[in-house]
Design an enzyme around this catalytic site. Structure first.
Site, PDB file in Angstrom:
ATOM      1  N   HIS A  18       1.685 -10.929   5.737  1.00 42.81           N
ATOM      2  CA  HIS A  18       2.974  -9.746   6.866  1.00 42.81           C
ATOM      3  C   HIS A  18       1.612  -8.672   6.942  1.00 42.81           C
ATOM      4  O   HIS A  18       0.549  -8.846   6.149  1.00 42.81           O
ATOM      5  CB  HIS A  18       3.883  -8.946   5.707  1.00 42.81           C
ATOM      6  CG  HIS A  18       3.292  -8.355   4.386  1.00 42.81           C
ATOM      7  ND1 HIS A  18       2.380  -6.968   4.767  1.00 42.81           N
ATOM      8  CD2 HIS A  18       2.801  -8.938   3.342  1.00 42.81           C
ATOM      9  CE1 HIS A  18       1.759  -6.847   3.312  1.00 42.81           C
ATOM     10  NE2 HIS A  18       2.044  -7.801   2.375  1.00 42.81           N
ATOM     11  N   ARG A  67       8.819  -5.534   5.175  1.00 38.96           N
ATOM     12  CA  ARG A  67       7.748  -5.798   5.969  1.00 38.96           C
ATOM     13  C   ARG A  67       7.007  -6.971   6.288  1.00 38.96           C
ATOM     14  O   ARG A  67       6.220  -7.721   7.254  1.00 38.96           O
ATOM     15  CB  ARG A  67       6.394  -5.422   4.878  1.00 38.96           C
ATOM     16  CG  ARG A  67       6.356  -6.262   3.688  1.00 38.96           C
ATOM     17  CD  ARG A  67       5.120  -5.557   2.647  1.00 38.96           C
ATOM     18  NE  ARG A  67       4.567  -5.744   1.872  1.00 38.96           N
ATOM     19  CZ  ARG A  67       5.199  -5.537   0.651  1.00 38.96           C
ATOM     20  NH1 ARG A  67       6.309  -5.153   0.342  1.00 38.96           N
ATOM     21  NH2 ARG A  67       5.063  -6.721  -0.850  1.00 38.96           N
ATOM     22  N   GLU A  91       6.676 -10.815  -3.141  1.00 37.17           N
ATOM     23  CA  GLU A  91       5.618 -10.520  -3.790  1.00 37.17           C
ATOM     24  C   GLU A  91       5.849 -10.496  -4.991  1.00 37.17           C
ATOM     25  O   GLU A  91       7.097 -10.911  -5.525  1.00 37.17           O
ATOM     26  CB  GLU A  91       4.682  -9.886  -3.429  1.00 37.17           C
ATOM     27  CG  GLU A  91       3.632  -8.971  -3.863  1.00 37.17           C
ATOM     28  CD  GLU A  91       2.607 -10.235  -3.619  1.00 37.17           C
ATOM     29  OE1 GLU A  91       2.768 -11.429  -4.310  1.00 37.17           O
ATOM     30  OE2 GLU A  91       1.047 -10.039  -3.200  1.00 37.17           O
TER      31      GLU A  91
END
Length: 214
Positions: A18, A67, A91
């Site tokens: 990202h 994001r 993540e």
């Protein structure tokens, strides 16, 4: 990037981290939390979108983190491509570190902080309520297996996060967790391409940020 790597009948997986976020600039660890893309994050994503404008994608899959989704939508632009999300691309969950700066974590949890960045094979979630690197590896390998059963050829665009791509490198190079921070650094909007042929995965472009140098 060589144009010849963008063509053919092989399966190619285009992994993009990202774009830069507000917390990235503040040196805060995000994990499963989130912050907005910065102006640089948006601009760099649009530059990468220009580079990939003539690449045909069979599918676009993103981490569900805002994001990553924002980055994915900018990369898709006006193309008639549906965006799918998959939690296996989120993540690493950093538990109670999430939202804290590096300095705050280093002061509050120095041993685990040192393990995370310098001895990753010793890093454990313990009571943090998060994940170990091996947990990310397990979910990423599961997804890759599923994806390779679905697609035998073509290009798939995947928008994810820094640690996920570092784990991808580890998997493709048959490395151990202790090697996870080996170069190259995975910067915001960097591109890593994995070729899948006869069940074998090979990285052919790694952490490329040439679009940011325009």
């Amino acid at each position: 990037m060589s144009e010849k790597l963008w063509r053919g009948n092989l399966l190619k997986l285009y992994f993009v981290r990202h774009g830069e976020t507000e917390w990235n600039t503040e040196k805060r660890l995000q994990g499963h939390l989130d912050s907005r893309l910065t102006k640089n994050g948006v601009n760099h994503t649009l530059l990468l979108a220009e580079i990939m404008a003539n690449t045909r994608f069979e599918s676009v899959i993103s981490s569900p983190s805002p994001r990553a989704v924002h980055t994915a939508k900018l990369l898709i632009g006006k193309r008639p491509l549906a965006l799918k999300t998959d939690g296996r691309f989120k993540e690493i969950n950093l538990g109670n570190w999430q939202g804290m700066t590096h300095e705050e974590i280093k002061a509050a949890d120095p041993y685990r902080y040192d393990c995370y960045f310098h001895h990753p094979d010793l890093y454990k979630q313990d009571k943090m309520g998060g994940e170990n690197f091996s947990d990310v590896k397990t979910r990423l390998e599961e997804f890759l297996g599923n994806l390779e059963e679905t697609y035998q050829a073509g290009n798939v665009l995947i928008i994810t996060h820094g640690v996920v791509i570092k784990v991808l490198q580890m998997i493709c190079k048959n490395k151990s967790v202790g090697d996870i921070w080996e170069p190259p650094i995975i910067e915001g909007t960097s591109l890593t391409i994995v070729k899948v042929e006869k069940g074998k995965r090979k990285i052919i472009i790694e952490g490329d940020i040439s679009h940011k140098e325009k």
